[in-house]
Design a protein around this motif. Sequence first.
Motif, PDB file in Angstrom:
ATOM      1  N   PHE A 171       0.833  -1.208   0.000  1.00  0.00           N
ATOM      2  CA  PHE A 171       0.000   0.000   0.000  1.00  0.00           C
ATOM      3  C   PHE A 171       0.866   1.255   0.000  1.00  0.00           C
ATOM      4  O   PHE A 171       0.604   2.206  -0.753  1.00  0.00           O
ATOM      5  N   SER A 172       1.887   1.278   0.841  1.00  0.00           N
ATOM      6  CA  SER A 172       2.760   2.456   0.931  1.00  0.00           C
ATOM      7  C   SER A 172       3.492   2.686  -0.383  1.00  0.00           C
ATOM      8  O   SER A 172       3.620   3.830  -0.854  1.00  0.00           O
ATOM      9  N   TYR A 173       3.989   1.608  -0.988  1.00  0.00           N
ATOM     10  CA  TYR A 173       4.655   1.728  -2.286  1.00  0.00           C
ATOM     11  C   TYR A 173       3.702   2.320  -3.330  1.00  0.00           C
ATOM     12  O   TYR A 173       4.057   3.260  -4.058  1.00  0.00           O
ATOM     13  N   GLN A 174       2.488   1.793  -3.417  1.00  0.00           N
ATOM     14  CA  GLN A 174       1.518   2.294  -4.384  1.00  0.00           C
ATOM     15  C   GLN A 174       1.177   3.753  -4.122  1.00  0.00           C
ATOM     16  O   GLN A 174       0.993   4.548  -5.050  1.00  0.00           O
ATOM     17  N   LEU A 175       1.117   4.106  -2.844  1.00  0.00           N
ATOM     18  CA  LEU A 175       0.789   5.479  -2.477  1.00  0.00           C
ATOM     19  C   LEU A 175       1.855   6.442  -2.980  1.00  0.00           C
ATOM     20  O   LEU A 175       1.543   7.481  -3.593  1.00  0.00           O
ATOM     21  N   GLN A 220      17.769  -1.220  -2.264  1.00  0.00           N
ATOM     22  CA  GLN A 220      17.815  -0.180  -1.238  1.00  0.00           C
ATOM     23  C   GLN A 220      16.749   0.886  -1.468  1.00  0.00           C
ATOM     24  O   GLN A 220      16.208   1.449  -0.516  1.00  0.00           O
ATOM     25  N   THR A 221      16.446   1.173  -2.739  1.00  0.00           N
ATOM     26  CA  THR A 221      15.441   2.193  -3.037  1.00  0.00           C
ATOM     27  C   THR A 221      14.079   1.788  -2.510  1.00  0.00           C
ATOM     28  O   THR A 221      13.431   2.539  -1.775  1.00  0.00           O
ATOM     29  N   VAL A 222      13.623   0.596  -2.858  1.00  0.00           N
ATOM     30  CA  VAL A 222      12.291   0.170  -2.384  1.00  0.00           C
ATOM     31  C   VAL A 222      12.331  -0.157  -0.895  1.00  0.00           C
ATOM     32  O   VAL A 222      11.349   0.039  -0.179  1.00  0.00           O
ATOM     33  N   GLY A 223      13.483  -0.638  -0.409  1.00  0.00           N
ATOM     34  CA  GLY A 223      13.621  -0.905   1.017  1.00  0.00           C
ATOM     35  C   GLY A 223      13.706   0.350   1.853  1.00  0.00           C
ATOM     36  O   GLY A 223      13.582   0.287   3.080  1.00  0.00           O
ATOM     37  N   GLY A 224      13.912   1.487   1.202  1.00  0.00           N
ATOM     38  CA  GLY A 224      14.001   2.757   1.915  1.00  0.00           C
ATOM     39  C   GLY A 224      12.715   3.557   1.905  1.00  0.00           C
ATOM     40  O   GLY A 224      12.686   4.681   2.414  1.00  0.00           O
ATOM     41  N   LEU A 225      11.637   2.998   1.334  1.00  0.00           N
ATOM     42  CA  LEU A 225      10.360   3.705   1.332  1.00  0.00           C
ATOM     43  C   LEU A 225       9.703   3.628   2.707  1.00  0.00           C
ATOM     44  O   LEU A 225       9.672   2.565   3.325  1.00  0.00           O
ATOM     45  N   PRO A 226       9.153   4.730   3.220  1.00  0.00           N
ATOM     46  CA  PRO A 226       8.456   4.680   4.513  1.00  0.00           C
ATOM     47  C   PRO A 226       7.235   3.776   4.441  1.00  0.00           C
ATOM     48  O   PRO A 226       6.572   3.684   3.400  1.00  0.00           O
ATOM     49  N   VAL A 227       6.943   3.099   5.542  1.00  0.00           N
ATOM     50  CA  VAL A 227       5.790   2.201   5.603  1.00  0.00           C
ATOM     51  C   VAL A 227       4.723   2.822   6.493  1.00  0.00           C
ATOM     52  O   VAL A 227       4.953   3.071   7.680  1.00  0.00           O
ATOM     53  N   LEU A 228       3.548   3.068   5.907  1.00  0.00           N
ATOM     54  CA  LEU A 228       2.407   3.650   6.602  1.00  0.00           C
ATOM     55  C   LEU A 228       1.365   2.571   6.867  1.00  0.00           C
ATOM     56  O   LEU A 228       1.270   1.584   6.135  1.00  0.00           O
TER      57      LEU A 228
END
Length: 617
Positions: free
Chosen positions: A140-144, A187-195
Motif C-alpha cells: 500500500f505504501s509503495y503504491q501510495l 535499497q530504493t524500495v527498502g528505503g520507502l516509509p511504511v504507513l
Amino acid sequence: MQAWRTGLAAVALGLAALPLRAEVVVSHGISTFGDLKYPADFKHLEYVNPAAPKGGEISIWGFGGFDSMNPYSVKGRAAGLSSIFLETILESVSDEVGSAYCLLCETLEYPPGREWVIFNLRPEAKFSDGTPLTAEDVRFSYQLFLEKGLTDFRAVLAQQVESAEVLGPHRIRFTFKAGFPTRDLPQTVGGLPVLSQAYYTAKGLDLEEGSMTPFLGSAPYVLDRVNVGQTVVYRRNPDYWGKDLPIMQGRSNFDRIRLEYYADYAAAFEGFKGGSYTFRDEASSVSWATGYDFPAVQNGQVKKVELPSGTMATGQAFLMNMRRAKFADPRVREAVGLMFNFEWSNATLFYGIYERVNSVWENSDLEATGVPGADEVAVLKPLVDEGLLPAGILTDEAVMAPVSGDRQLDRGNLRKANALLDAAGWTTGADGLRRNAAGETLKLEILNDSQTFDRVFIPYVANLRQAGIDAVMTRIDNAQLEARERPPAYDFDIVVGNARASLIPGPELKQFYGSATADVSAFNLMGLKSPAADKLIDLVIAAKTRAEMEARTRALDRVLRAERFWVPQWYKAVHTVAYYDMFEHPETLPPYGRGELDFWWFNADKAEALKAAGVLR
C-alpha cells in the motif's frame, strides 16, 4: 554480498549472506559495493553506547513555522521531524556508505543481478497503536508513493519498478523493470516509509494534502503535543516493537524531542541563551565567533564544541533559475558568479571559519580535481564525439569558484564579468544598467527569508550593480519563499539552496539534475536540462564497481560545474554545536552522522544541577 554457489554446504555463524537456493542471496543486509561491515549476529552498532540510559528531553529549534504534519506534500509547511513516526524496511547506518540493514525485515533475498528482491518482514513488527505491520501495508505504501508522491520522485520510481507482489502476510516481492540498472533498487524500495493502510483509510488522509493528522507508523516516537506553528513535541513510545533489535540498541534514548520555532536566527539564538531549547547547531559564523560569551558558557553550563565530520559539504549555493531567459547564456551565469567575493566575506563577515565549495561532491573522493584522468576521459570522450560536450572538457581543469581579493569589489573579476556580459549582448546604457537588444534591463532578484543573511547578500548585490546588473535583494518570510520555490511556479531569479549529492549516487540524480524532471522537481531548483548530464547520470546509476562509479561521478561533477548554474558558497569540515551540559555521546562519533537525536543520551544528575543553578527552567 557475494552469492555463494551450489555445492558450498558450510554454514558459519556471522556470514553476511547465505544461499537460499542456487543463484539467490539471503542476507540480513545489502551493500552497493563490497561486503557489509556488520555480520548477521552483530549485537549493536559500533558507534553507540548500548548501555545508554533512557529518559529526559532534548530540544532544538526550527525556522519560521508549520501548518502540517505531512512531510511528503508540497502543500502546507510540514513540521520538523514529521517523518519521525515512520520506519523503512532497510536502515542505513552512520559508519558505512552504501550499506543498509534489515529493520522491518528479518532477511532479504535477491539474485546476483538484483532483478528482484523479496523482503521477509518481522512478524513482531507493529504500528505504534499496536496493530500488526504486514506486507499489505508495504505494498500500500509503495503504491501510495507511486501515485501520490512528489512528481519527480514517482516519475523515477515508475521507471524502475515493474511490480510489488504480496507473497504472504510478512513476505513481499518487488520486481524491477528490465533495461534499468538494478544496483541500487533493493535499497530504493527498502528505503520507502511504511504507513498503516488501515489508519490512512480510516482517517481519510491524502499524501498530497497538508494535514495536522500525522501518519501512523511503527517508529520509536509518537506525537506528544503540538502548538501549530510554534512547538511540536515527540514522545518515545515505551511499547516500541523493535527496542530489542541489535540495530536499535543504544538509540532513541530521549523520552521527548521538542522543536521550538522562531521567526529568525537572532531570535532563536536569544531563545537558546535563555534556555528555551537545549541543543543548537550553530550556522552563524558571527554568533559562533562572538556570541558565546554569555555566563552559562563561561561557567561551563553550556558546552561550545567542534565535533568532527566526515560528511560531504551540503552544496550550499546561490542557485540561478535557468528556466528564465536571462540565464540562458552561460556567460551571464559566469559573470554573476564572478561578482561574489567569498574571500572578503570569509575574512570580514565569517571570521575565517569557512572553506569554499567548489564541487557538487565537495569534501569527498568523488570531487573532480585538475584535468581529467584517463578513466574520466574514457567516460567523457563519447559525449564530445556526439557533440554534447566541448572538446575542452577533456583537457581543461575542473571549473573552480573564482578567487577574489581582500576588498569587497575585486576589480579583476569585475573586468572579466563586464567582458562576458558584453559578449553575451548585454550592453551598458547611459544610466549604467545593462540592456539586451530588446531594451530590457538585466534585472536580478535575490530572495532572502532571514535578516541574518542581509550582511552577506547586500555586499553581493552592490557588486552585481557595479557590473551594470540591476540587482535587488527582496526580503520575504519563510512561507513565501517556500511557495515561490516550489514547482510548478519556480517564481524566482536566485535563491539560496543546495546542489544535492550522495556518497553513492544513484537514481536520485534524476530528481536533482535530470532533464525529464527539471520542471516538476522540488530539488532541481535551477531547472538544469543537460543531455550530457543525463547520459552521465545513467552511466553513474549503471556502474557495477566502485571504481566505475567514482570515475563516472567525477566526470558528472566536472560537467555539472561547467554549467555554472550556481554561485557556490561555503562549508565547514566540522560540526559547530552548543548544548546545555546534560547530554552525553560516545567518545568516538561515526564519520557520517552527528547523532544527537539518535544515539546521544540524557544525564539526569547534570540536568538537576542545571535546574538547581537556575540555568534551566
